[in-house]
Design a protein around this motif. Structure first.
Motif, PDB file in Angstrom:
ATOM      1  N   ARG A  64       0.829  -1.220   0.000  1.00 26.11           N
ATOM      2  CA  ARG A  64       0.000   0.000   0.000  1.00 26.11           C
ATOM      3  C   ARG A  64       0.857   1.262   0.000  1.00 26.11           C
ATOM      4  N   LEU A  81      -7.773   8.969   7.236  1.00 22.28           N
ATOM      5  CA  LEU A  81      -9.219   8.884   7.011  1.00 22.28           C
ATOM      6  C   LEU A  81      -9.867  10.271   7.048  1.00 22.28           C
ATOM      7  N   ALA A  96       0.285  13.766   1.236  1.00 20.20           N
ATOM      8  CA  ALA A  96      -1.027  14.082   1.812  1.00 20.20           C
ATOM      9  C   ALA A  96      -2.010  14.473   0.703  1.00 20.20           C
ATOM     10  N   LEU A  97      -1.552  15.285  -0.247  1.00 13.48           N
ATOM     11  CA  LEU A  97      -2.416  15.692  -1.355  1.00 13.48           C
ATOM     12  C   LEU A  97      -2.763  14.499  -2.250  1.00 13.48           C
ATOM     13  N   PHE A  98      -1.803  13.588  -2.409  1.00 15.01           N
ATOM     14  CA  PHE A  98      -2.062  12.390  -3.205  1.00 15.01           C
ATOM     15  C   PHE A  98      -3.150  11.547  -2.531  1.00 15.01           C
ATOM     16  N   ILE A  99      -3.017  11.381  -1.231  1.00 18.10           N
ATOM     17  CA  ILE A  99      -4.003  10.593  -0.473  1.00 18.10           C
ATOM     18  C   ILE A  99      -5.378  11.250  -0.580  1.00 18.10           C
ATOM     19  N   LEU A 100      -5.396  12.577  -0.462  1.00 21.87           N
ATOM     20  CA  LEU A 100      -6.652  13.324  -0.578  1.00 21.87           C
ATOM     21  C   LEU A 100      -7.353  13.052  -1.906  1.00 21.87           C
ATOM     22  N   ARG A 101      -6.539  12.887  -2.971  1.00 23.33           N
ATOM     23  CA  ARG A 101      -7.134  12.711  -4.291  1.00 23.33           C
ATOM     24  C   ARG A 101      -7.476  11.268  -4.631  1.00 23.33           C
ATOM     25  N   GLN A 102      -7.000  10.312  -3.817  1.00 23.94           N
ATOM     26  CA  GLN A 102      -7.345   8.918  -4.083  1.00 23.94           C
ATOM     27  C   GLN A 102      -8.812   8.683  -3.746  1.00 23.94           C
ATOM     28  N   ASP A 103      -9.395   7.618  -4.321  1.00 20.05           N
ATOM     29  CA  ASP A 103     -10.802   7.396  -3.984  1.00 20.05           C
ATOM     30  C   ASP A 103     -10.941   6.731  -2.613  1.00 20.05           C
ATOM     31  N   GLU A 104     -12.127   6.881  -2.086  1.00 18.42           N
ATOM     32  CA  GLU A 104     -12.495   6.409  -0.741  1.00 18.42           C
ATOM     33  C   GLU A 104     -11.923   5.027  -0.420  1.00 18.42           C
ATOM     34  N   GLN A 124      -9.416   3.254  -1.719  1.00 14.93           N
ATOM     35  CA  GLN A 124      -7.957   3.218  -1.605  1.00 14.93           C
ATOM     36  C   GLN A 124      -7.502   3.771  -0.257  1.00 14.93           C
ATOM     37  N   VAL A 125      -8.144   4.878   0.137  1.00 12.63           N
ATOM     38  CA  VAL A 125      -7.752   5.553   1.377  1.00 12.63           C
ATOM     39  C   VAL A 125      -8.070   4.663   2.579  1.00 12.63           C
ATOM     40  N   HIS A 126      -9.222   4.020   2.542  1.00 10.03           N
ATOM     41  CA  HIS A 126      -9.580   3.114   3.638  1.00 10.03           C
ATOM     42  C   HIS A 126      -8.640   1.914   3.680  1.00 10.03           C
ATOM     43  N   ALA A 127      -8.261   1.417   2.517  1.00  7.84           N
ATOM     44  CA  ALA A 127      -7.354   0.265   2.463  1.00  7.84           C
ATOM     45  C   ALA A 127      -6.006   0.619   3.087  1.00  7.84           C
ATOM     46  N   LEU A 128      -5.533   1.842   2.835  1.00  9.60           N
ATOM     47  CA  LEU A 128      -4.252   2.269   3.408  1.00  9.60           C
ATOM     48  C   LEU A 128      -4.352   2.388   4.928  1.00  9.60           C
ATOM     49  N   ALA A 129      -5.400   3.062   5.398  1.00  9.25           N
ATOM     50  CA  ALA A 129      -5.582   3.233   6.851  1.00  9.25           C
ATOM     51  C   ALA A 129      -5.729   1.874   7.521  1.00  9.25           C
TER      52      ALA A 129
END
Lengths: 200, 200
Positions: A15, A50, B31-39, B41-46
């Motif tokens: 990831r 998140l 941080a900006l990259f994470i902001l632009r990823q879809d929901e 992807q972001v949940h998978a990372l967290a």
């Protein structure tokens, strides 16, 4: 790669490796660092990730990021509301704000027109820009789009679109960066700097 | 820094900046990259971040990481159970396993003895190593500790502790790395390589 020690560690490594500029080795190092941090730190990191997704959305007016309806710049009454600086991306706002040379509003296009990548004017916030220009007493549109081939084409497109309404359309200067040396600068930039020379 | 655009983005930038080797600018970019990823992807990372902390703990025998009680290496019956390789840290296991030259077991000390940093033998898994050596039919202890001043001292300490029980204690060789050039190697390494020279 040898047989994995932990699927959870592999998953995190994978990831992190998806983030820009993070190679596989760096991803593994970061994953091991996270593993060794205490519970509280790890939860704070996951929560921060998140939260950006949950709390941040786009300004209704300029498409900058905000946690309210309008962004801080659009809400700031001390700013010059007669000038809109058009940028490709939110990061460009960060860069321009840090220069402390601009006090107007912004408009984030969300990219540049690029037929090869399948990005047409309809995919960008161009209609929204035109409607802002028509509604408010805008006097100047400053195009601060990166001077790539697509960026140049996008600036020409926007200029043709907006100029008929009698509004001044400008673009930020291209030239030699402050503190750099001519010998290290590419031909195109030097050529542009010569064409754009100004009298002292 | 100019007035922040979003506290949530600042918080994530600050959290990412705490990771090793991630500067403030890189942290902001991530941080900006994470902001632009879809929901999703972001949940998978967290989720991957929370999981390493939740699922991974230390092997009861060798203190390597595992999601069970014993690690995959300790459980692997094909491995040589008469040799224990002593390392400072889990990352060293990764490095040694990748070399494909070692088929024995490991023991992770969790650091090296360092009076200046307040690390005494009691802070490391040394008692656990001694008890492993006493219990099982161990024939060789291979010290693969980084050859720093503290590492050298720790290897001498361990050697003095284990040798009286009649078990062979070895250390990995120091010398010129494969593929490098003598002219770029420090004096101490060249000196060690000469002292440790072997007949052809």
């Amino acid at each position: 790669m040898f047989e994995s020690l932990s699927p959870a560690l592999d998953k995190l490594t994978e990831r992190l490796h998806r983030l820009p500029g993070i190679g596989r080795k760096t991803a593994q190092r970061l994953a091991l660092f996270i593993l060794r941090q205490d519970e509280e730190q790890v939860h704070a990191l996951a929560d921060a990730i998140l939260r950006v997704k949950k709390d941040i959305h786009f300004c209704r007016q300029c498409f900058n990021i905000t946690e309210q309806e309008l962004c801080r710049i659009c809400l700031d009454t001390r700013r010059d509301r007669k000038t809109i600086c058009v940028v490709e991306d939110i990061v460009d706002i960060f860069a321009i704000e840090k220069s402390n040379e601009y006090r107007g509003l912004y408009h984030v296009l969300g990219g540049v027109i690029s037929p090869l990548s399948g990005v047409s004017p309809n995919d960008l916030k161009i209609a929204e820009l035109v409607s802002r220009v028509e509604q408010n007493g805008i006097e100047e549109i400053l195009l601060a789009i990166n001077p790539s081939t697509e960026g140049e084409a996008t600036m020409i497109y926007l200029s043709k679109l907006i100029k008929p309404s009698g509004i001044k359309v400008t673009r930020i200067a291209s030239g030699i960066p402050i503190g750099s040396h001519l010998e290290y600068i590419d031909d195109a930039t030097i050529g542009r700097a010569i064409v754009s020379r100004r009298e002292l």
